[in-house]
Design a protein around this motif. Structure first.
Motif, PDB file in Angstrom:
ATOM      1  N   VAL A  11       0.073  -6.183   3.027  1.00  0.00           N
ATOM      2  CA  VAL A  11      -1.529  -6.192   2.582  1.00  0.00           C
ATOM      3  C   VAL A  11      -2.447  -7.326   2.393  1.00  0.00           C
ATOM      4  O   VAL A  11      -3.288  -7.232   2.951  1.00  0.00           O
ATOM      5  N   SER A  14      -4.032  -7.238   5.595  1.00  0.00           N
ATOM      6  CA  SER A  14      -4.261  -6.334   6.190  1.00  0.00           C
ATOM      7  C   SER A  14      -5.879  -5.902   6.043  1.00  0.00           C
ATOM      8  O   SER A  14      -6.417  -4.978   5.891  1.00  0.00           O
ATOM      9  N   VAL A  17      -4.441  -1.448   1.028  1.00  0.00           N
ATOM     10  CA  VAL A  17      -2.678  -0.858   0.127  1.00  0.00           C
ATOM     11  C   VAL A  17      -2.544   0.118   0.428  1.00  0.00           C
ATOM     12  O   VAL A  17      -1.858   1.509  -0.184  1.00  0.00           O
ATOM     13  N   ALA A  65      -1.576  -1.432   4.970  1.00  0.00           N
ATOM     14  CA  ALA A  65      -0.181  -2.304   4.908  1.00  0.00           C
ATOM     15  C   ALA A  65       0.944  -1.396   5.500  1.00  0.00           C
ATOM     16  O   ALA A  65       1.697  -2.509   6.112  1.00  0.00           O
ATOM     17  N   VAL A 255       1.560   0.321  -3.289  1.00  0.00           N
ATOM     18  CA  VAL A 255       0.604   1.024  -2.015  1.00  0.00           C
ATOM     19  C   VAL A 255       0.622   2.660  -2.154  1.00  0.00           C
ATOM     20  O   VAL A 255       2.005   3.097  -2.377  1.00  0.00           O
TER      21      VAL A 255
END
Ligand SMILES: O=C(O)c1cc(=O)[nH]c(=O)n1[C@@H]1O[C@H](COP(=O)(O)O)[C@@H](O)[C@H]1O
Length: 297
Positions: A11, A14, A17, A65, A255
């Motif tokens: 998370v 990148s 989420v 993610a 996520v």
């Protein structure tokens, strides 16, 4: 590194989420790809599914993610589909994406051990990082998964409050003064309690649908050490506002999955004219950017 800590790192690196759901369907593949399937055989469709998913993976790698291949769509093609699922999982991992295999597996403990060995960790033939599991068979059916999580730094996501309208029939039922989903959440917390890693989270995650924002808030506080996988965003009507309560104060802890709205973005009214079937990967890219932007709180 534990699965929970790897997910936190994914998370953070990148800056997203988003979890991209890989749910290939014959009828919704872009025409360019559908037309390349020369014979209507499982092998030919399986090759198309592999191409479809790996091309999506190339577009979203480093920008989301994780990915979540849904086993059902591969199983529809029989053994050839299962080969494709294996190829998709290993390709995603090769390019550095964490994989949640969506199989919603479980059984009595001794069989659950086989499912856990099959799907989780680097030594398994599937090599998935994590797996969705059903809690319906009870604590002794979850423990074998948790043991494999410990041994192989893997993770599981237990169905707690699902996104579908009919989930409440059993999950919302009140028993001993609390809902069934609250009881499952207690079990998730208990299984995690001695396994919390550096990120503040453990290997036992929970599935809570974006379509139930109030319950999401309740469950976030009931399971402070559990990653929450939130499906139901986009195609099922869940919005950024609906998923906000799933996150902790630092933007971790959840996520958000979207499948159809990303992978079949070329047929969404807002993208159809701009991209259409030919530029379907540009539509995937635009839909990923859009979702990432919506979820930057
Ligand atoms: O475990 C899941 O991922 C899941 C749980 C749930 O409660 N609801 C739910 O939709 N899912 C899955 O999440 C995906 C949602 O797909 P879209 O509605 O196309 O975004 C599908 O693969 C579902 O099987």
């Amino acid at each position: 590194m534990s699965f929970a800590d790897r997910l936190a790192e994914a998370v953070q690196t990148s800056g997203s989420v988003t979890c991209v759901g890989l749910d290939p369907r014959k009828s919704q593949l872009p025409a360019t790809l559908r037309d390349s399937v020369s014979t209507d055989s499982p092998d030919a469709w399986a090759a198309a599914y592999t191409q479809f998913c790996t091309e999506i993976i190339d577009v979203v790698a480093g920008r989301v993610a994780c990915v979540k291949p849904q086993a059902a769509f591969f199983e529809q093609l029989g053994p050839a589909g299962m080969v494709s699922l294996g190829q998709v999982i290993s390709y995603a991992r090769k390019v550095g994406l964490l994989v949640i295999t969506d199989g919603k597996r479980n059984d009595i403990g001794s069989t659950a051990t086989a499912y856990a060995d099959a799907y989780l960790g680097t030594d398994s033939p599937w090599g998935s990082d994590s797996l969705t599991v059903s809690p319906y068979l009870g604590r002794d059916s979850l423990e074998p998964f948790v043991e494999v999580c410990d041994a192989r730094d893997a993770g599981i996501f237990v169905l707690v409050k699902t996104s579908n309208p009919g989930g409440g029939l059993l999950q919302d039922r009140v028993c001993d003064g609390k809902t069934i989903y609250a009881s499952v959440a207690e079990l998730v917390s208990e299984l995690n309690s001695t396994r919390i890693g550096k990120s503040g989270y453990g290997p036992v995650g929970a599935v809570v649908g974006a379509t139930y924002p109030e319950q999401l808030a309740e469950l976030r506080s009931a399971m402070p050490g559990a990653w929450i996988l939130i499906p139901g965003f986009g195609a099922q009507g869940g919005s950024a506002d609906d998923v906000k309560a799933g996150f902790d104060g630092s933007g971790l802890g959840a996520v958000v999955n979207s499948s159809r709205h990303i992978i079949f973005a070329h047929s969404r009214p807002e993208y159809k004219d701009k991209f259409g079937d030919v530029k379907w990967l540009d539509a995937v890219s635009a839909a990923t950017d859009e979702m990432n932007a919506q979820l930057r709180f």
